[in-house]
Design a protein around this motif. Structure first.
Motif, PDB file in Angstrom:
ATOM      1  N   THR A  38       6.651  -4.552 -28.294  1.00  0.00           N
ATOM      2  CA  THR A  38       5.082  -4.172 -28.342  1.00  0.00           C
ATOM      3  C   THR A  38       4.588  -2.434 -27.798  1.00  0.00           C
ATOM      4  N   MET A  39       6.257  -2.042 -28.157  1.00  0.00           N
ATOM      5  CA  MET A  39       6.374  -0.845 -27.362  1.00  0.00           C
ATOM      6  C   MET A  39       4.976   0.038 -27.633  1.00  0.00           C
ATOM      7  N   PRO A  40       4.743   1.253 -29.176  1.00  0.00           N
ATOM      8  CA  PRO A  40       3.662   1.590 -29.154  1.00  0.00           C
ATOM      9  C   PRO A  40       3.121   1.645 -27.885  1.00  0.00           C
ATOM     10  N   ILE A  41       1.680   0.122 -27.920  1.00  0.00           N
ATOM     11  CA  ILE A  41       1.098  -0.201 -26.709  1.00  0.00           C
ATOM     12  C   ILE A  41       1.737  -0.138 -25.384  1.00  0.00           C
ATOM     13  N   SER A  42       2.950  -0.636 -24.994  1.00  0.00           N
ATOM     14  CA  SER A  42       3.192  -1.242 -23.984  1.00  0.00           C
ATOM     15  C   SER A  42       3.044   0.342 -23.122  1.00  0.00           C
ATOM     16  N   ASN A  43       3.893   1.378 -24.171  1.00  0.00           N
ATOM     17  CA  ASN A  43       3.749   2.467 -23.431  1.00  0.00           C
ATOM     18  C   ASN A  43       2.766   3.178 -22.374  1.00  0.00           C
ATOM     19  N   ILE A  44       1.375   2.363 -23.479  1.00  0.00           N
ATOM     20  CA  ILE A  44       0.295   3.465 -22.810  1.00  0.00           C
ATOM     21  C   ILE A  44      -0.455   2.388 -21.764  1.00  0.00           C
ATOM     22  N   VAL A  45       0.012   0.363 -21.569  1.00  0.00           N
ATOM     23  CA  VAL A  45      -0.748  -0.418 -20.580  1.00  0.00           C
ATOM     24  C   VAL A  45       0.260   0.358 -19.592  1.00  0.00           C
ATOM     25  N   ALA A  46       1.344   0.258 -19.859  1.00  0.00           N
ATOM     26  CA  ALA A  46       2.373   0.602 -18.380  1.00  0.00           C
ATOM     27  C   ALA A  46       2.467   1.745 -18.234  1.00  0.00           C
ATOM     28  N   ALA A  47       1.803   2.681 -18.838  1.00  0.00           N
ATOM     29  CA  ALA A  47       1.865   4.186 -17.705  1.00  0.00           C
ATOM     30  C   ALA A  47       0.436   3.807 -16.593  1.00  0.00           C
ATOM     31  N   ILE A  48      -0.598   2.533 -17.259  1.00  0.00           N
ATOM     32  CA  ILE A  48      -2.168   2.696 -16.800  1.00  0.00           C
ATOM     33  C   ILE A  48      -1.556   1.371 -15.069  1.00  0.00           C
ATOM     34  N   ILE A  49      -0.960   0.816 -15.379  1.00  0.00           N
ATOM     35  CA  ILE A  49       0.568  -0.403 -14.087  1.00  0.00           C
ATOM     36  C   ILE A  49       0.252   0.057 -12.816  1.00  0.00           C
ATOM     37  N   GLY A  50       1.940   1.284 -13.910  1.00  0.00           N
ATOM     38  CA  GLY A  50       2.361   2.048 -13.188  1.00  0.00           C
ATOM     39  C   GLY A  50       1.453   3.307 -12.173  1.00  0.00           C
ATOM     40  N   ILE A  51       0.088   3.740 -12.582  1.00  0.00           N
ATOM     41  CA  ILE A  51      -0.684   4.390 -11.744  1.00  0.00           C
ATOM     42  C   ILE A  51      -1.890   3.402 -11.173  1.00  0.00           C
ATOM     43  N   LYS A  52      -1.854   2.842 -11.517  1.00  0.00           N
ATOM     44  CA  LYS A  52      -2.493   0.867 -10.612  1.00  0.00           C
ATOM     45  C   LYS A  52      -1.656   1.049  -9.365  1.00  0.00           C
ATOM     46  N   TRP A  53      -0.130   0.567  -9.546  1.00  0.00           N
ATOM     47  CA  TRP A  53       0.347   0.001  -8.635  1.00  0.00           C
ATOM     48  C   TRP A  53       0.690   1.250  -7.680  1.00  0.00           C
ATOM     49  N   LEU A  54       0.281   2.731  -8.023  1.00  0.00           N
ATOM     50  CA  LEU A  54       0.283   3.556  -7.394  1.00  0.00           C
ATOM     51  C   LEU A  54      -0.496   3.708  -5.986  1.00  0.00           C
ATOM     52  N   LEU A  55      -1.243   3.425  -6.273  1.00  0.00           N
ATOM     53  CA  LEU A  55      -2.497   3.689  -6.174  1.00  0.00           C
ATOM     54  C   LEU A  55      -3.357   2.398  -5.133  1.00  0.00           C
ATOM     55  N   SER A  56      -2.144   1.282  -5.524  1.00  0.00           N
ATOM     56  CA  SER A  56      -2.373  -0.368  -4.775  1.00  0.00           C
ATOM     57  C   SER A  56      -2.374  -0.095  -3.009  1.00  0.00           C
ATOM     58  N   SER A  57      -2.436  -0.784  -1.889  1.00  0.00           N
ATOM     59  CA  SER A  57      -1.823  -0.702  -0.647  1.00  0.00           C
ATOM     60  C   SER A  57      -0.172  -1.293  -1.296  1.00  0.00           C
ATOM     61  N   ASP A  58       0.272  -1.110  -0.144  1.00  0.00           N
ATOM     62  CA  ASP A  58       1.812  -1.743   0.385  1.00  0.00           C
ATOM     63  C   ASP A  58       1.673  -3.314  -0.279  1.00  0.00           C
ATOM     64  N   GLU A  59       0.503  -3.398   0.967  1.00  0.00           N
ATOM     65  CA  GLU A  59      -0.169  -5.035   1.218  1.00  0.00           C
ATOM     66  C   GLU A  59       0.020  -6.049  -0.190  1.00  0.00           C
ATOM     67  N   SER A  60      -0.629  -5.418  -1.752  1.00  0.00           N
ATOM     68  CA  SER A  60      -0.916  -5.579  -2.164  1.00  0.00           C
ATOM     69  C   SER A  60      -0.546  -5.853  -3.012  1.00  0.00           C
ATOM     70  N   PHE A  61       0.651  -4.720  -3.153  1.00  0.00           N
ATOM     71  CA  PHE A  61       2.097  -4.788  -3.943  1.00  0.00           C
ATOM     72  C   PHE A  61       2.884  -5.813  -3.391  1.00  0.00           C
ATOM     73  N   ASN A  62       2.946  -6.081  -2.665  1.00  0.00           N
ATOM     74  CA  ASN A  62       4.207  -6.661  -1.392  1.00  0.00           C
ATOM     75  C   ASN A  62       3.080  -8.343  -2.089  1.00  0.00           C
ATOM     76  N   ASN A  63       2.335  -8.522  -1.935  1.00  0.00           N
ATOM     77  CA  ASN A  63       1.995  -9.844  -2.065  1.00  0.00           C
ATOM     78  C   ASN A  63       1.698 -11.019  -3.483  1.00  0.00           C
ATOM     79  N   ASN A  64       2.011  -9.326  -4.639  1.00  0.00           N
ATOM     80  CA  ASN A  64       2.224  -9.919  -6.323  1.00  0.00           C
ATOM     81  C   ASN A  64       3.948  -9.742  -6.048  1.00  0.00           C
ATOM     82  N   TYR A  65       4.112  -8.888  -5.720  1.00  0.00           N
ATOM     83  CA  TYR A  65       6.198  -8.762  -6.092  1.00  0.00           C
ATOM     84  C   TYR A  65       7.163  -8.889  -5.309  1.00  0.00           C
ATOM     85  N   ASN A  66       6.960  -9.099  -4.410  1.00  0.00           N
ATOM     86  CA  ASN A  66       7.483  -9.512  -2.756  1.00  0.00           C
ATOM     87  C   ASN A  66       7.585 -10.962  -1.842  1.00  0.00           C
TER      88      ASN A  66
END
Length: 90
Positions: A38-66
């Motif tokens: 789904t590359m054309p769409i995923s380019n936009i969605v992934a950029a939004i997700i990346g920005i969301k991760w940058l703005l989220s707390s480390d604790e929130s990211f770790n709870n989801n992925y670590n």
């Protein structure tokens, strides 16, 4: 199991998110493949997700992925504490 870094995942999502590399990095193989198809769409969605991760707390990211890594570390500490208690009680 290695801890996944929030900054690395975010940068991958923002710059090469359409290829799903950020999902492969996080161990989410199925989602990574979905990004590729789904590359054309995923380019936009992934950029939004990346920005969301940058703005989220480390604790929130770790709870989801670590979470599994954190649990393994906690188990190791508990095991060490039990061993220390056993040694002092002998």
């Amino acid at each position: 199991i290695n801890m996944k870094d929030k900054i690395t995942a975010s940068i991958l999502a923002i710059f090469v998110g359409g290829l799903g590399i950020h999902r492969f990095y996080l161990g989410q193989i199925g989602r990574g493949i979905l990004c590729i198809f789904t590359m054309p769409i995923s380019n936009i969605v992934a950029a939004i997700i990346g920005i969301k991760w940058l703005l989220s707390s480390d604790e929130s990211f770790n709870n989801n992925y670590n979470k599994q890594r954190i649990q393994l570390d906690q188990m190791a500490v508990q095991k060490e504490m039990l061993e220390a208690i056993k040694k002092t009680n002998k």
